[in-house]
Design a protein around this motif. Structure first.
Motif, PDB file in Angstrom:
ATOM      1  N   LEU A  58     -32.122  16.251  11.023  1.00 56.99           N
ATOM      2  CA  LEU A  58     -30.761  16.096  10.752  1.00 56.99           C
ATOM      3  C   LEU A  58     -30.400  17.082   9.636  1.00 56.99           C
ATOM      4  N   SER A 115     -35.525  13.017  11.965  1.00 57.29           N
ATOM      5  CA  SER A 115     -35.136  13.965  13.060  1.00 57.29           C
ATOM      6  C   SER A 115     -34.520  13.053  14.176  1.00 57.29           C
ATOM      7  N   ARG A 116     -33.515  13.424  14.979  1.00 52.78           N
ATOM      8  CA  ARG A 116     -32.889  12.888  16.012  1.00 52.78           C
ATOM      9  C   ARG A 116     -33.558  13.393  17.379  1.00 52.78           C
ATOM     10  N   THR A 117     -33.588  12.698  18.569  1.00 49.70           N
ATOM     11  CA  THR A 117     -33.995  13.138  19.784  1.00 49.70           C
ATOM     12  C   THR A 117     -32.918  14.028  20.399  1.00 49.70           C
TER      13      THR A 117
END
Length: 213
Positions: free
Chosen positions: A208, A152-154
């Motif tokens: 993502l 995942s991304r922040t």
């Protein structure tokens, strides 16, 4: 309603592809790399705290330039160099990260122990406020991984500063997933000096999409 009981593959059929993010394995560099990182961390501290005469600065600059010349021919693509891929070293062997060590890595949460150095000072012997989001962001990435969620991304990161964070003091940082909603994982963390809460953070980590960098 949460998806915490689902496997990463159920959440994302393209999980093994990690969106468009390459999968980097752990590195196993020789002991020389650990020595190098330790020396570089000390050098970073001295670079912001030493006050020698001009002759010493000139000598130091020449030695730094010589080190650059030594390493430059070995420049490697991201994910190939051992920095950031050496979990056996504090900060995973990355000089970007504070020298903290993982002490818990479970689906219900992550814990790291470590300290901040002179290099991290913002002023008056207090850790620079911008360093704490870096630490929390690193922890939250580990939290998502430990919870078995796809990479995942922040989405956002909010830090509340409760007390001055000191340097050269053993500290603990903890983080865990509080809830999930589809691609979203909401996480929470706290930075502690013994029983004293120094800072706490809340963040959104977004899975993502296939092919997303």
């Amino acid at each position: 309603m949460t998806d915490s009981a689902q496997s990463p593959e159920q959440l994302d059929p393209e999980y093994e592809h990690h969106g468009g993010f390459p999968e980097y394995g752990a590195a196993s560099p020789g002991p020389g790399f650990g020595r190098f990182v330790t020396a570089m961390r000390r050098l970073l501290d001295l670079s912001v705290s030493a006050d020698p005469g001009d002759d010493v600065w000139d000598d130091a600059a020449e030695r730094a330039e010589a080190l650059v010349a030594l390493l430059a021919p070995f420049h490697a693509p991201e994910g190939q160099a051992p920095a950031g891929r050496s979990p056996q070293l504090p900060g995973m062997g990355s000089l970007l990260l504070p020298p903290w060590t993982m002490t818990k890595f479970d689906p219900d949460g992550v814990e790291m122990q470590g300290h901040f150095c002179r290099f991290h000072v913002g002023g008056n012997s207090a850790v620079h406020g911008g360093v704490l989001p870096l630490l929390f962001d690193h922890v939250f990435g580990m939290v998502v991984h430990a919870a078995g969620r796809p990479i995942s991304r922040t989405g956002f990161l909010h830090v509340d500063y409760r007390k001055i964070t000191p340097i050269e003091t053993p500290l603990v940082v903890r983080g865990h997933v509080t809830s999930t909603e589809g691609r979203k994982a909401f996480v929470r963390g706290e930075l502690l000096d013994g029983d004293t809460l120094l800072a706490e953070a809340n963040a959104l980590m977004v899975r993502l999409l296939p092919g997303q960098p």
